[in-house]
Design a protein around this motif. Structure first.
Motif, PDB file in Angstrom:
ATOM      1  N   ASN A  51       0.840  -1.200   0.000  1.00 23.95           N
ATOM      2  CA  ASN A  51       0.000   0.000   0.000  1.00 23.95           C
ATOM      3  C   ASN A  51       0.872   1.247   0.000  1.00 23.95           C
ATOM      4  OD1 ASN A  51       0.072   1.424   2.768  1.00 23.95           O
ATOM      5  ND2 ASN A  51      -0.234  -0.708   3.378  1.00 23.95           N
ATOM      6  N   PHE A  83       0.991   3.884   1.840  1.00 26.38           N
ATOM      7  CA  PHE A  83       1.292   4.623   3.062  1.00 26.38           C
ATOM      8  C   PHE A  83       2.235   3.867   3.984  1.00 26.38           C
ATOM      9  CE2 PHE A  83       0.434   7.050   6.928  1.00 26.38           C
ATOM     10  CZ  PHE A  83       0.400   8.341   6.420  1.00 26.38           C
ATOM     11  N   THR A  84       1.948   2.604   4.239  1.00 28.02           N
ATOM     12  CA  THR A  84       2.815   1.808   5.111  1.00 28.02           C
ATOM     13  C   THR A  84       3.337   0.569   4.397  1.00 28.02           C
ATOM     14  OG1 THR A  84       0.901   0.590   5.975  1.00 28.02           O
ATOM     15  CG2 THR A  84       1.571   2.568   7.175  1.00 28.02           C
ATOM     16  N   THR A 110       8.494  10.226  -0.627  1.00 32.71           N
ATOM     17  CA  THR A 110       7.218  10.001   0.055  1.00 32.71           C
ATOM     18  C   THR A 110       6.420  11.279   0.257  1.00 32.71           C
ATOM     19  OG1 THR A 110       8.455  10.108   2.137  1.00 32.71           O
ATOM     20  CG2 THR A 110       7.961   7.931   1.253  1.00 32.71           C
ATOM     21  N   THR A 115       2.598  11.622  -0.695  1.00 31.25           N
ATOM     22  CA  THR A 115       1.612  10.769  -0.033  1.00 31.25           C
ATOM     23  C   THR A 115       1.747  10.781   1.488  1.00 31.25           C
ATOM     24  OG1 THR A 115       3.100   8.868  -0.311  1.00 31.25           O
ATOM     25  CG2 THR A 115       1.415   9.194  -1.981  1.00 31.25           C
ATOM     26  N   ALA A 123       1.897  12.130   5.462  1.00 34.25           N
ATOM     27  CA  ALA A 123       1.329  13.110   6.380  1.00 34.25           C
ATOM     28  C   ALA A 123       2.453  13.613   7.277  1.00 34.25           C
ATOM     29  CB  ALA A 123       0.226  12.476   7.219  1.00 34.25           C
ATOM     30  N   GLU A 163      -5.587  11.823   2.201  1.00 38.95           N
ATOM     31  CA  GLU A 163      -5.972  11.389   3.540  1.00 38.95           C
ATOM     32  C   GLU A 163      -7.025  10.280   3.479  1.00 38.95           C
ATOM     33  OE1 GLU A 163      -5.266  12.096   6.836  1.00 38.95           O
ATOM     34  OE2 GLU A 163      -3.446  13.079   6.133  1.00 38.95           O
ATOM     35  N   GLU A 212      -7.311   8.153   1.192  1.00 39.81           N
ATOM     36  CA  GLU A 212      -6.587   6.953   0.772  1.00 39.81           C
ATOM     37  C   GLU A 212      -5.774   6.367   1.928  1.00 39.81           C
ATOM     38  OE1 GLU A 212      -4.448   8.093  -2.736  1.00 39.81           O
ATOM     39  OE2 GLU A 212      -6.299   8.521  -3.842  1.00 39.81           O
ATOM     40  N   ARG A 213      -5.296   7.223   2.809  1.00 41.00           N
ATOM     41  CA  ARG A 213      -4.616   6.733   4.017  1.00 41.00           C
ATOM     42  C   ARG A 213      -5.574   5.913   4.882  1.00 41.00           C
ATOM     43  NH1 ARG A 213      -2.570  10.800   8.848  1.00 41.00           N
ATOM     44  NH2 ARG A 213      -2.441   9.238  10.504  1.00 41.00           N
ATOM     45  N   TYR A 214      -6.804   6.394   5.066  1.00 36.36           N
ATOM     46  CA  TYR A 214      -7.763   5.672   5.894  1.00 36.36           C
ATOM     47  C   TYR A 214      -8.137   4.326   5.279  1.00 36.36           C
ATOM     48  CZ  TYR A 214      -8.431  10.583   7.274  1.00 36.36           C
ATOM     49  OH  TYR A 214      -8.234  11.884   7.632  1.00 36.36           O
TER      50      TYR A 214
END
Length: 592
Positions: free
Chosen positions: A127, A129-130, A383, A386, A388, A522, A524-526
Motif C-alpha cells: 500500500n 502509506f505503510t 514520500t 503521499t 502526512a 488522507e 486513501e490513508r484511511y
C-alpha cells in the motif's frame, strides 16, 4: 464523554486487582525486560530504531532486516500466546502501580498480536502509506544510523538484503490476490506512481544512493576517497538487485490493476467486518461500534463548525460553507514570494519559530520537559506526495534529535494550520510525550522505548489534546487565523471519525470521503490504515474527560502540571490503564 471499556478491560482490571505473593512482584520488571529483549532481538529494525542493545549484539542486529516470512509471523503469534499465558498465571497484588500498568500494557499488545493475526491480508503489502516498499526506503534512509564506518558497512549489508525482503512481499501479495485481497484501483495506481518515481533516473540518482552519500559526509573516520568507494558499492547493489526487485513489484501491481475496483472499505473483503472491528478496537482502545464512532463524529463536526462560523464571520469570510470559506482563507494566506523563489526554506523557518515559542509557553503548563532537542525537517521527496506530517523520536545516544517531518510538496502549502501542526507533532505534542517517556528513568527499559505498542489512542489523543491545550491557554491570542487553523485541525479529526467508519462499515466511496471535507490523500490513508484515523479524537476526548473528572474531584487541589506529569510519566498505555493511573493520582492528592 465516557469511553466504553475495551474488550481486554477484564484482563486490565485483573492486572490491577488480583492477589499475589511479593516474591513474584519484585521480579516482574526483570521478567518483562527479558521478554522485551527477546522480542526486540527478533526484530532487528526495531532494535536499530531504539538502539536497544550495546556492543557486538547491537552491531550484529544493525546489519540485518526484520524477516517478513510466514514462519516469522507465525512465530510472533505463538510467542504472544505463550507469554500471555504466563502473564495470566501470575499473581498481582504486590505489584506497584507502574508494574501493574506495565503488565496491562504488555497484555494489551500481546492480545492485539493474536487478534489481528487472522487479518494480515487486509493490510496490503504494497500500500502507498505503510507498504513494504515505503517502509524499506524510510527505514534505510532515515532510521538506519550513519555515525561511523561500521554503520556504513551495516547499511550496505542491509541494502543487499532488500531484494530478498521485497520478493517475499511479492509472494505474499500474489498469494493474497489469489484469494480476493486486492487493493482498490486508486491505491494500486498510487503505489505504482511511487515505484515510478523510485525507479526514475537509474541507480546513480536513487534515494538509497544519494542520501547515503550525503549522510556519509558527516562521518569523521572515513575519508572522502573511502566515502566515494562506499557510495559506488551502494550504487552497484542498487543497480544489480534493488532496482530489479522494485521493478518486479511494479510489474505485479500493473498485472493486478485490471482486476481491481474502486470499492474502498474493508466491507468488500472476506471477514472485512471482523477485521474492521479488531482494527477499530486496537486503534481507539475502546469497544465502540462503528456506528457509535460515526455518531460521535457527526456531533463533534456540528459543534466545531458552529464555532468556526463565528470566527470566520468576524474576519470577513461570510459566504459559503465552512469548507469553502476555509479554502479561501488558505488561498489568501499563501506566502507572497517571488514566483521564481522556493518558499519552502522560509516555511521551515516559520515552523521552527513557532516551535521555539511553544517551548517558552509550555513552561507554565509543564514542569517535566524533554532534555532532547527537537527540530523540523522537510519530508523526503520520495514520500512527500503521499506522506502526512509526523514525528520521529530522538536517538537514545543523542545522534538524532526529535524530528517533526513536514511534507511540503507544493505548489500550494498549508499555512493556516502551521502553528497547530507544531503543537501536535512537536511541542507540547508528540515530542513531549515520546521523548519524555524515553528519558523517564523511573520506567523499566521496555516501557521507556515503547517496545510493546498499544495502538494510537493514547499517542494521538495526547497530540490532539496538546492542540486544544494551546487554545485554552491563549497561545493563539491575536491570531484569529491561527485559531481557525486549530479548529480546522480538530474538525478534520472529527470528520475522520465519520469518514473512516463510513468507508469501512457503511460502504462509502472514496469520493464521498472527499466530498465530506477530507483531502484525497488522507482518504486513501484511511483506506489502508483502518481505524487509525479514529484514534485522535477518541483519545483526546478521553483525556479531556479524565481531566474534568480529576478537576471535579480535587477542586482547588487540582494541578494542571500534576495532571500532565501523571499522563506523561505513565507513557503510552491503553486508555483503560490511563484512567486507572489518573484515579490513583486523584486519590493520592485527596489524601495529601
Amino acid at each position: 464523554m465516557q469511553t466504553s471499556r475495551p474488550l481486554l478491560a477484564l484482563y486490565v482490571a485483573a492486572a490491577f486487582t488480583l492477589a499475589a505473593p511479593a516474591a513474584s512482584a519484585a521480579k516482574f520488571d526483570d521478567w518483562a525486560n527479558q521478554v522485551a529483549s527477546d522480542k526486540v532481538r527478533k526484530d532487528p529494525e526495531q532494535a536499530t530504531r531504539i538502539q536497544y542493545f550495546k556492543g557486538a549484539e547491537q552491531d550484529k542486529l544493525d546489519g540485518l532486516l526484520t524477516p517478513n516470512t510466514a514462519a516469522y509471523r507465525a512465530a510472533e503469534v505463538a510467542s504472544a500466546k505463550a507469554t500471555l499465558a504466563k502473564l495470566n498465571a501470575m499473581d498481582r497484588k504486590a505489584l506497584t502501580p507502574q508494574e501493574r500498568a506495565g503488565m496491562a500494557t504488555i497484555a494489551w499488545n500481546l492480545q492485539g498480536t493474536i487478534d489481528s493475526a487472522p487479518f494480515e491480508d487486509h493490510r496490503f503489502v504494497f500500500n502507498q502509506f505503510t507498504g513494504l516498499h515505503v517502509q524499506l526506503v524510510n527505514f534505510l534512509t532515515q532510521a538506519h544510523p550513519i555515525r561511523n564506518r561500521r554503520d556504513i558497512e551495516n547499511y550496505l549489508a542491509r541494502l543487499k538484503a532488500v531484494p530478498g525482503k521485497v520478493d517475499t512481499g511479492i509472494g505474499r501479495a500474489r498469494d493474497a490476490a489469489g484469494r480476493g485481497f486486492l487493493m482498490p484501483t486508486f491505491i494500486t495506481n498510487s503505489a505504482i506512481g511511487q515505484l515510478d518515481r523510485f525507479l526514475d533516473g537509474g541507480a546513480g540518482k536513487n534515494v538509497f544512493v544519494t542520501t547515503f552519500a550525503q549522510r556519509m559526509e558527516k562521518v569523521k573516520d572515513v575519508t572522502p576517497a573511502q566515502q566515494a568507494k562506499f557510495a559506488a558499492e551502494a550504487q552497484a547493489i542498487v543497480a544489480r538487485s534493488v532496482l530489479p526487485a522494485f521493478e518486479r513489484t511494479r510489474a505485479l501491481l500493473r498485472e493486478q490493476l485490471p482486476r481491481t475496483t474502486d470499492d474502498a472499505g474493508l466491507w468488500r473483503l472476506p471477514d472485512g467486518d471482523k477485521a474492521y472491528a479488531v482494527a477499530l478496537r486496537q486503534m481507539t482502545s475502546s469497544d465502540y461500534t462503528p456506528q457509535q464512532v460515526h455518531d460521535i463524529g457527526l456531533r463533534e463536526v456540528a459543534r466545531i463548525e458552529k464555532e468556526m462560523d463565528g470566527l470566520l464571520v468576524s474576519i470577513g469570510y461570510k459566504e459559503g460553507s465552512i469548507k469553502e470559506r476555509m479554502a479561501k482563507l488558505e488561498k489568501d494566506s499563501q506566502p507572497k514570494v517571488d514566483p521564481q523563489a522556493d518558499p519552502r526554506p522560509a516555511l521551515l523557518e516559520r515552523y521552527t519559530a513557532y516551535m521555539r515559542d511553544a517551548e517558552v509557553r509550555a513552561k507554565t503548563l509543564f514542569d517535566h520537559v524533554p532534555k532532547a532537542p527537537v527540530e523540523v525537517r522537510r519530508e523526503p521527496p520520495f514520500t512527500e506526495k503521499t506522506a502526512a506530517a509526523h514525528y520521529s523520536g530522538p536517538a537514545r545516544d543523542g545522534t538524532l534529535p526529535g524530528i517533526f517531518w513536514a511534507p511540503l510538496p507544493g505548489p500550494d502549502f498549508r499555512i493556516v494550520g502551521m502553528r497547530t501542526l507544531v503543537y501536535h507533532e512537536a511541542v507540547p505534542g508528540h515530542h513531549f510525550q515520546i521523548a519524555l517517556q524515553q528519558e523517564n528513568t523511573s520506567l523499566p527499559r521496555y516501557r521507556q522505548d515503547r517496545v510493546f505498542n498499544t495502538g494510537s489512542a493514547f499517542t494521538e489523543g495526547w497530540a490532539l489534546y496538546a492542540e486544544q491545550l494551546a487554545a485554552e491557554n491563549n497561545w493563539y491570542e491575536g491570531d484569529t487565523v491561527g485559531r481557525l487553523g486549530q479548529l480546522d485541525a480538530e474538525l478534520f479529526r472529527a470528520r475522520r471519525l465519520v469518514v473512516d467508519t463510513g468507508l469501512h462499515a457503511m460502504k462509502w466511496t472514496r469520493q464521498q470521503g472527499i466530498d465530506y471535507g477530507i483531502p484525497a490523500a488522507e482518504v486513501e490513508r484511511y483506506v489502508v490504515m483502518p481505524g487509525q484515523a479514529c484514534a485522535y479524537k477518541i483519545g483526546m476526548l478521553r483525556i479531556l474527560d479524565l481531566r474534568a473528572k480529576a478537576q471535579a474531584a480535587l477542586g482547588e487541589k487540582f494541578s494542571i502540571k500534576g495532571f500532565h506529569n501523571t499522563v506523561l510519566d505513565l507513557g503510552n498505555v491503553p486508555l483503560s490503564v490511563l484512567e486507572q493511573a489518573v484515579d490513583e493520582w486523584v486519590a493520592r492528592q485527596k489524601a495529601a
